[in-house]
Design an enzyme around this catalytic site. Structure first.
Site, PDB file in Angstrom:
ATOM      1  CG  ASN A   9      -1.679   1.245   1.428  1.00 11.54           C
ATOM      2  OD1 ASN A   9      -1.809   2.046   0.502  1.00 11.54           O
ATOM      3  ND2 ASN A   9      -2.214   1.445   2.631  1.00 11.54           N
ATOM      4  CE  LYS A  11       0.303   3.372   4.822  1.00 12.02           C
ATOM      5  NZ  LYS A  11       0.168   3.525   6.253  1.00 12.02           N
ATOM      6  CG  HIS A  94      -5.667   1.713   5.145  1.00 14.57           C
ATOM      7  ND1 HIS A  94      -5.229   2.659   6.044  1.00 14.57           N
ATOM      8  CD2 HIS A  94      -4.637   0.845   4.976  1.00 14.57           C
ATOM      9  CE1 HIS A  94      -3.978   2.380   6.388  1.00 14.57           C
ATOM     10  NE2 HIS A  94      -3.602   1.281   5.767  1.00 14.57           N
ATOM     11  CD  GLU A  96      -2.889   5.378   6.759  1.00 16.59           C
ATOM     12  OE1 GLU A  96      -2.886   5.493   5.515  1.00 16.59           O
ATOM     13  OE2 GLU A  96      -1.957   4.836   7.381  1.00 16.59           O
ATOM     14  CD  GLU A 166      -3.396  -2.851   7.291  1.00 17.89           C
ATOM     15  OE1 GLU A 166      -2.286  -3.069   6.804  1.00 17.89           O
ATOM     16  OE2 GLU A 166      -4.047  -1.826   7.047  1.00 17.89           O
ATOM     17  N   GLY A 172       2.533   1.991  10.761  1.00 24.36           N
ATOM     18  CA  GLY A 172       3.467   3.097  10.605  1.00 24.36           C
ATOM     19  C   GLY A 172       4.176   3.498  11.879  1.00 24.36           C
ATOM     20  CB  SER A 213       5.338  -2.020  12.102  1.00 23.97           C
ATOM     21  OG  SER A 213       4.862  -0.699  12.368  1.00 23.97           O
TER      22      SER A 213
END
Ligand code: PEP
Length: 251
Positions: A9, A11, A94, A96, A166, A172, A213
């Site tokens: 991904n 992003k 996702h 985010e 996730e 991240g 991560s």
């Protein structure tokens, strides 16, 4: 046997020129790894050039989102036929998107249905926040996201999904979930919910990815677990050597 699946991904990173340069580096490393599914998910702007570059490489292409309407007055949205013209996969829900753009289990469900209707494979993301984790609510939240995001699908539709667990606190941050904890969620929460929704046979066949991560130095730990069928990789997918190393670990 579930085939291992590794998706990157990207992003909101990489201009078209940068995306082409990264793909040029990745293709020779990923193309030979035919025993696993490898997928690149660049920004929308890079999908068209990458679709051309990835032809006949065996490497799949995915978008990072899509809208559920087919066309119309929805400024800045991207419709399922536009994505399906270029891609085989689409990331949906996702964290985010949930965190910054108001995505909910209901809107995830609409996008999943639209993706399936046009023949795309949705990579459906779920995962608890740090507060939810610390409050001991991981199983409850993850189970709710699976049941809400995948509501009303038939077992044959359910069989076409990929699910990515996730934990939000691991994305991240460098704070990866332990492989044992992630595997427990995959096996005892996600796959159990999928079995209740679609039947045991469909649930056993579905690929459940871990994301958060994942790096070259920890990837193999995840891939040896019984119910971790691959990885959705963010930061490390932006470095060709790292992403290829993660894919090789899956092989
Ligand atoms: C992600 O964005 O899906 C992700 C897992 O990111 P990272 O690998 O950087 O934690």
């Amino acid at each position: 046997m579930r085939k291992k699946f590794v998706a990157g991904n990207w992003k909101m990173n990489k201009t078209v020129a940068e995306a082409q340069a990264l793909a040029t580096e990745l293709i020779p490393g990923l193309a030979p790894l035919t025993s696993i599914e490898r997928v690149l998910c660049p920004p929308f702007t890079a999908l068209h050039p990458l679709a051309g570059m990835l032809q006949n490489t065996g490497i799949g292409l995915g978008a990072q989102n899509l809208y559920w309407e087919t066309s119309g007055a929805y400024t800045a949205e991207v419709a399922p036929p536009m994505v399906a013209e270029l891609c085989q996969y689409v990331i949906i829900g996702h964290s985010e998107r949930r965190q910054y753009f108001g995505e909910t289990d209901e809107t995830v469900n609409k996008r999943v249905k639209a993706a399936l209707a046009i023949g795309l494979t949705p990579i459906v993301c779920i995962g608890e926040t740090l507060e939810e984790n610390q409050a001991g609510k991981t199983a409850e939240i993850v189970s709710r996201q699976v049941r809400g995001g995948l509501a009303d699908l038939t077992p044959p539709e359910g069989a076409k999904l990929v699910v990515a667990y996730e934990p939000v606190w691991a994305i991240g941050t460098g704070l990866a979930a332990s492989e044992v904890d992630a595997n427990t969620i995959h096996r005892d929460v996600v796959r159990v919910a999928l079995a209740e929704m679609f039947g045991a046979e469909v649930a056993q066949g579905l690929q459940i990815l871990y994301g958060g991560s994942v790096k070259p130095n920890n990837a193999a730990n995840y891939f040896t677990q019984s119910d971790i069928d691959g990885a959705l990789v963010g930061g490390a997918s932006l470095k060709a050597a790292d992403f290829v190393a993660i894919a090789q670990a899956a092989v």
